[in-house]
Scaffold this motif. Structure first.
Motif, PDB file in Angstrom:
ATOM      1  N   ILE A  73       0.844  -1.200   0.000  1.00 13.84           N
ATOM      2  CA  ILE A  73       0.000   0.000   0.000  1.00 13.84           C
ATOM      3  C   ILE A  73       0.880   1.251   0.000  1.00 13.84           C
ATOM      4  CG2 ILE A  73      -1.811   1.258   1.213  1.00 13.84           C
ATOM      5  CD1 ILE A  73      -2.508  -1.440   2.599  1.00 13.84           C
ATOM      6  N   VAL A  74       0.647   2.138  -0.969  1.00 21.56           N
ATOM      7  CA  VAL A  74       1.404   3.392  -1.029  1.00 21.56           C
ATOM      8  C   VAL A  74       0.458   4.534  -1.371  1.00 21.56           C
ATOM      9  CG1 VAL A  74       3.567   2.288  -1.726  1.00 21.56           C
ATOM     10  CG2 VAL A  74       1.992   3.123  -3.480  1.00 21.56           C
ATOM     11  N   GLY A  75       0.824   5.735  -0.979  1.00 21.64           N
ATOM     12  CA  GLY A  75       0.109   6.919  -1.420  1.00 21.64           C
ATOM     13  C   GLY A  75       0.525   7.274  -2.833  1.00 21.64           C
ATOM     14  N   SER A  76      -0.311   8.025  -3.514  1.00 19.29           N
ATOM     15  CA  SER A  76       0.019   8.406  -4.890  1.00 19.29           C
ATOM     16  C   SER A  76       1.286   9.250  -4.957  1.00 19.29           C
ATOM     17  CB  SER A  76      -1.145   9.170  -5.521  1.00 19.29           C
ATOM     18  OG  SER A  76      -1.481  10.320  -4.748  1.00 19.29           O
ATOM     19  N   ASP A  77       1.585   9.999  -3.890  1.00 18.10           N
ATOM     20  CA  ASP A  77       2.815  10.792  -3.871  1.00 18.10           C
ATOM     21  C   ASP A  77       4.044   9.892  -3.934  1.00 18.10           C
ATOM     22  OD1 ASP A  77       2.051   9.827  -1.388  1.00 18.10           O
ATOM     23  OD2 ASP A  77       2.822  11.532  -0.267  1.00 18.10           O
ATOM     24  N   SER A  78       3.998   8.780  -3.201  1.00 23.96           N
ATOM     25  CA  SER A  78       5.118   7.835  -3.228  1.00 23.96           C
ATOM     26  C   SER A  78       5.177   7.095  -4.557  1.00 23.96           C
ATOM     27  CB  SER A  78       4.988   6.825  -2.086  1.00 23.96           C
ATOM     28  OG  SER A  78       5.105   7.464  -0.840  1.00 23.96           O
ATOM     29  N   PHE A  79       4.027   6.731  -5.104  1.00 23.24           N
ATOM     30  CA  PHE A  79       4.000   6.008  -6.371  1.00 23.24           C
ATOM     31  C   PHE A  79       4.639   6.832  -7.494  1.00 23.24           C
ATOM     32  CE2 PHE A  79       1.937   4.877 -10.407  1.00 23.24           C
ATOM     33  CZ  PHE A  79       2.243   3.525 -10.469  1.00 23.24           C
ATOM     34  N   LEU A  80       4.391   8.128  -7.494  1.00 26.38           N
ATOM     35  CA  LEU A  80       4.935   8.987  -8.544  1.00 26.38           C
ATOM     36  C   LEU A  80       6.458   9.107  -8.470  1.00 26.38           C
ATOM     37  CD1 LEU A  80       2.184  11.754  -8.499  1.00 26.38           C
ATOM     38  CD2 LEU A  80       2.644  10.135 -10.362  1.00 26.38           C
ATOM     39  N   GLU A  81       7.042   8.675  -7.346  1.00 26.63           N
ATOM     40  CA  GLU A  81       8.504   8.722  -7.190  1.00 26.63           C
ATOM     41  C   GLU A  81       9.111   7.331  -7.083  1.00 26.63           C
ATOM     42  OE1 GLU A  81       9.089  11.103  -3.714  1.00 26.63           O
ATOM     43  OE2 GLU A  81       8.454  12.973  -4.697  1.00 26.63           O
ATOM     44  N   ILE A  82       8.343   6.294  -7.432  1.00 28.17           N
ATOM     45  CA  ILE A  82       8.802   4.930  -7.178  1.00 28.17           C
ATOM     46  C   ILE A  82      10.015   4.553  -8.037  1.00 28.17           C
ATOM     47  CG2 ILE A  82       7.407   3.668  -8.894  1.00 28.17           C
ATOM     48  CD1 ILE A  82       6.709   1.726  -6.466  1.00 28.17           C
ATOM     49  N   GLY A  83      10.227   5.271  -9.126  1.00 32.28           N
ATOM     50  CA  GLY A  83      11.404   5.016  -9.950  1.00 32.28           C
ATOM     51  C   GLY A  83      12.718   5.300  -9.234  1.00 32.28           C
ATOM     52  N   LEU A  84      12.645   6.024  -8.100  1.00 36.61           N
ATOM     53  CA  LEU A  84      13.838   6.332  -7.303  1.00 36.61           C
ATOM     54  C   LEU A  84      14.101   5.270  -6.244  1.00 36.61           C
ATOM     55  CD1 LEU A  84      13.154  10.152  -6.717  1.00 36.61           C
ATOM     56  CD2 LEU A  84      14.585   9.110  -8.495  1.00 36.61           C
ATOM     57  N   TRP A  85      13.188   4.321  -6.082  1.00 32.84           N
ATOM     58  CA  TRP A  85      13.306   3.319  -5.033  1.00 32.84           C
ATOM     59  C   TRP A  85      14.319   2.243  -5.407  1.00 32.84           C
ATOM     60  CZ3 TRP A  85       8.091   1.864  -2.305  1.00 32.84           C
ATOM     61  CH2 TRP A  85       7.425   3.045  -1.944  1.00 32.84           C
ATOM     62  N   HIS A  86      14.902   1.654  -4.382  1.00 35.86           N
ATOM     63  CA  HIS A  86      15.872   0.579  -4.547  1.00 35.86           C
ATOM     64  C   HIS A  86      15.208  -0.650  -5.175  1.00 35.86           C
ATOM     65  CE1 HIS A  86      19.383  -1.845  -3.622  1.00 35.86           C
ATOM     66  NE2 HIS A  86      18.673  -2.665  -2.878  1.00 35.86           N
ATOM     67  N   ARG A  87      15.724  -1.123  -6.319  1.00 34.23           N
ATOM     68  CA  ARG A  87      15.223  -2.321  -7.004  1.00 34.23           C
ATOM     69  C   ARG A  87      13.706  -2.259  -7.190  1.00 34.23           C
ATOM     70  NH1 ARG A  87      17.554  -6.500  -2.941  1.00 34.23           N
ATOM     71  NH2 ARG A  87      16.194  -7.949  -4.050  1.00 34.23           N
ATOM     72  N   TYR A  88      13.250  -1.090  -7.637  1.00 33.78           N
ATOM     73  CA  TYR A  88      11.803  -0.857  -7.736  1.00 33.78           C
ATOM     74  C   TYR A  88      11.118  -1.830  -8.679  1.00 33.78           C
ATOM     75  CZ  TYR A  88      12.671   1.377 -12.248  1.00 33.78           C
ATOM     76  OH  TYR A  88      13.032   1.611 -13.540  1.00 33.78           O
ATOM     77  N   ALA A  89      11.787  -2.246  -9.759  1.00 32.21           N
ATOM     78  CA  ALA A  89      11.149  -3.150 -10.726  1.00 32.21           C
ATOM     79  C   ALA A  89      10.746  -4.469 -10.082  1.00 32.21           C
ATOM     80  CB  ALA A  89      12.081  -3.400 -11.899  1.00 32.21           C
ATOM     81  N   GLU A  90      11.536  -4.906  -9.101  1.00 31.80           N
ATOM     82  CA  GLU A  90      11.226  -6.174  -8.430  1.00 31.80           C
ATOM     83  C   GLU A  90       9.971  -6.077  -7.573  1.00 31.80           C
ATOM     84  OE1 GLU A  90      14.570  -8.117  -6.521  1.00 31.80           O
ATOM     85  OE2 GLU A  90      15.950  -6.962  -7.778  1.00 31.80           O
TER      86      GLU A  90
END
Length: 216
Positions: free
Chosen positions: A103-120
């Motif tokens: 579960i994430v907020g839309s604010d976090s989702f819009l920045e998910i490309g910056l997350w560690h190993r986000y594709a996984e």
């Protein structure tokens, strides 16, 4: 069992966090929502240096009245940065027969490309994205990092992205409570009221422990 995983610094946990969790639980038929405070957040320093134990206690107080909400200290028991993909993997090991929803907020989702190993993350579990005020996801496919855009397809009728791995990303409108932890910290540091922004038990704990009395 359908289990929702909701991570965050929870510094402090507030009513918008609880409402996001409740909406995800109800609208996505979750049996349980697990609140997972970050021990060592990877993206930015923890404001005020509030200890992990105190943030866990605030969550425990906030969710005490809801039998569908539980607290996990898994990130406090793991050394190093609190990466979401590692937490998801830990829950998959503990709950191999359950379906996990991150579960994430839309604010976090819009920045998910910056997350560690986000594709996984997209390949490992389904996501529930709850809209936050001022951070609407207008085009879900366009909001995805280019590197994984081809792995998902969007069905606008149900506002859902489907991943080739069999997971999904659901988008919920939610109740737009414009509450932020940073504003709560600012008010508390100034000696102002935080009533109706956090649960009463959390407010009392913050005052008793003087948690944000000197927070910048």
């Amino acid at each position: 069992m359908n289990i929702g995983l909701m991570g965050g610094t929870f510094n402090p946990v507030h009513l918008a966090h609880l409402r996001i969790a409740e909406e995800a639980r109800e609208m996505c038929s979750l049996d349980r929502v697990v609140f997972i405070p970050a021990a060592d957040p990877p993206h930015k320093p923890l404001a005020g240096g509030v200890p992990f134990e105190q943030r866990c206690e605030m969550v425990r107080l906030a969710i005490a009245g809801n039998p569908s909400f539980v607290l996990s200290d898994v990130e406090g028991r793991r050394a190093g940065k609190s990466y979401s993909i590692d937490t998801i993997a830990a829950f998959q090991d503990e709950h191999p027969d359950d379906r996990l929803f991150f579960i994430v907020g839309s604010d976090s989702f819009l920045e998910i490309g910056l997350w560690h190993r986000y594709a996984e993350i997209f390949r490992s579990c389904s996501l529930i994205v709850v809209e936050r005020p001022g951070r609407q996801v207008l085009d879900p496919l366009d909001a995805l990092p280019v590197a994984i855009r081809g792995e998902l397809r969007y069905t606008p009728q149900v506002r859902c992205l489907e991943h080739a791995a069999g997971t999904s990303v659901q988008f919920l409108k939610g109740c737009p409570l414009d509450i932020s932890s940073s504003e709560i910290r600012r008010l508390a540091a100034a000696g102002r009221s935080i009533t109706y922004l956090v649960p009463p038990e959390v407010e009392a704990y913050i005052k008793k422990q003087r948690i944000y009395s000197e927070c910048p």
